[in-house]
Design a protein around this motif. Structure first.
Motif, PDB file in Angstrom:
ATOM      1  N   GLY A  61      28.733  45.883  40.147  1.00  0.00           N
ATOM      2  CA  GLY A  61      28.864  44.377  40.086  1.00  0.00           C
ATOM      3  C   GLY A  61      29.024  43.725  38.766  1.00  0.00           C
ATOM      4  O   GLY A  61      28.853  42.545  38.405  1.00  0.00           O
ATOM      5  N   ARG A  72      27.929  39.857  39.242  1.00  0.00           N
ATOM      6  CA  ARG A  72      28.386  39.421  40.616  1.00  0.00           C
ATOM      7  C   ARG A  72      28.558  37.996  40.528  1.00  0.00           C
ATOM      8  O   ARG A  72      28.246  37.032  41.100  1.00  0.00           O
ATOM      9  CB  ARG A  72      27.274  39.658  41.525  1.00  0.00           C
ATOM     10  CG  ARG A  72      26.995  41.053  42.078  1.00  0.00           C
ATOM     11  CD  ARG A  72      26.052  41.414  43.229  1.00  0.00           C
ATOM     12  NE  ARG A  72      25.679  42.665  43.191  1.00  0.00           N
ATOM     13  CZ  ARG A  72      24.876  43.208  42.297  1.00  0.00           C
ATOM     14  NH1 ARG A  72      24.174  42.736  41.623  1.00  0.00           N
ATOM     15  NH2 ARG A  72      24.542  44.565  42.568  1.00  0.00           N
ATOM     16  N   ARG A  73      29.739  37.852  39.437  1.00  0.00           N
ATOM     17  CA  ARG A  73      30.034  36.472  39.025  1.00  0.00           C
ATOM     18  C   ARG A  73      29.260  35.484  38.376  1.00  0.00           C
ATOM     19  O   ARG A  73      29.617  34.343  38.144  1.00  0.00           O
ATOM     20  CB  ARG A  73      31.062  35.936  40.270  1.00  0.00           C
ATOM     21  CG  ARG A  73      31.921  36.675  40.811  1.00  0.00           C
ATOM     22  CD  ARG A  73      32.659  36.070  41.891  1.00  0.00           C
ATOM     23  NE  ARG A  73      33.775  36.840  42.560  1.00  0.00           N
ATOM     24  CZ  ARG A  73      34.600  36.577  43.593  1.00  0.00           C
ATOM     25  NH1 ARG A  73      34.318  35.270  44.061  1.00  0.00           N
ATOM     26  NH2 ARG A  73      35.615  37.376  43.908  1.00  0.00           N
TER      27      ARG A  73
END
Length: 242
Positions: A61, A72-73
Motif C-alpha cells: 500500500g 493507502r493514499r
C-alpha cells in the motif's frame, strides 16, 4: 528467552525486526523499518530513490508521489535513510546488545539492510550494537518438524498456532505477530544458536567454517555445540533447504 529488554545474563534480549522494500530485486531499497521488543516498538518510513515495483506497491500500500510517501493514499511522515538507521541503532542500544530476529531475514532482509548500512557508513556502528541475527524461518521448521505444517510462512504459522490473522506486509504488524509466534515456539538456547549468524555471514562466499564467521560472543557457544550439530548436520541442512 527475554524479549522485553530486561537483564538476562544467560541470553541476550531479542529484538524483532522487519523491512518493507521497493521490491525483491538485488537493488531494492528500504521504505519501512519496524522493530519491537516487549512493549517497546519502532516504526519508521523513508522515501526511496528508486521506483516502487508495482507488486511491492500493491501488497504494502506504499507509493511515492512527488518525493512524498503515501500509505493507502494517506501521507506518512518520513526521515532520511541515515536518520532511520541511526534511530534503529539507538533503539537497539537501549536493549544493550540484543539478538536481532526476523523471519526469512537471512535470504532477504539482511541484504538490503547491509547495503543501506554500507551506503550510509553506519555498518560498524550497527554491528557493535547487536549480538547477531536470528532467522526464525529455519528455527520454526526445526521446532515444528513433527507438527505436520504445510507451510512455514509467518502468517500461516501465526494463524495455525494462535488463530490470529493480521495485516501482512506492514512491517510493524509483522514484528508484533512474530514476537507472539516466538513466545509460542519457545526455542531452546541450542536451537537459537544454530540459526544465529552475523551480518557479514550473509555475504560471505569464502566457505569458511561457521565458527570462524560468527561474532565473537557467539563463537564459544557454537564450538561447544558443534559436535552435537555434526551428528544431526544432514537433518539441519534439510531444514535450511526447505
Amino acid at each position: 528467552m527475554q524479549t522485553s529488554g530486561e537483564n538476562d545474563f544467560s541470553q541476550p534480549p531479542v529484538v524483532f525486526f522487519d523491512l518493507e522494500t521497493t521490491g525483491l530485486g538485488p537493488a531494492c531499497e528500504l521504505v519501512q523499518l519496524a522493530a519491537m521488543s516487549g512493549g517497546h516498538s519502532l516504526n519508521l518510513y523513508t522515501v526511496p530513490r528508486c521506483r516502487m515495483e508495482p507488486g511491492a506497491a500493491r501488497v504494502t500500500g506504499l507509493r511515492v508521489r512527488r518525493q512524498k510517501l503515501y500509505l493507502r493514499r494517506r501521507p506518512v511522515p518520513t526521515r532520511t535513510l541515515r536518520e532511520v538507521l541511526l534511530s534503529f541503532v539507538a533503539f537497539l542500544r537501549s536493549f544493550g546488545r540484543p539478538l536481532l530476529a526476523g523471519h526469512n531475514i537471512r535470504r532477504f532482509d539482511c541484504r538490503p539492510l547491509a547495503r543501506a548500512l554500507d551506503e550510509t557508513g553506519l555498518r560498524a556502528e550497527f554491528e557493535a550494537s547487536v549480538a547477531g541475527f536470528l532467522d526464525t524461518l529455519p528455527l520454526a521448521r526445526e521446532v515444528l518438524k513433527e507438527c505436520g505444517m504445510s507451510s512455514f510462512k509467518q502468517e500461516y504459522l501465526v494463524k495455525e498456532l494462535m488463530g490470529v490473522v493480521y495485516k501482512v506486509h506492514d512491517a510493524l504488524e509483522d514484528v508484533r505477530s512474530l514476537q507472539m509466534l516466538f513466545n509460542v515456539l519457545q526455542p531452546k538456547p541450542d536451537v537459537v544458536a544454530r540459526y544465529t549468524f552475523s551480518l557479514s555471514d550473509v555475504q560471505d562466499t569464502t566457505g569458511a567454517p561457521k565458527a570462524e564467521r560468527l561474532l565473537p560472543g557467539q563463537r564459544l557457544l557454537w564450538q561447544h555445540l558443534e559436535q552435537q550439530v555434526k551428528e544431526t548436520d544432514g537433518e539441519a541442512e534439510g531444514h535450511h533447504s526447505m
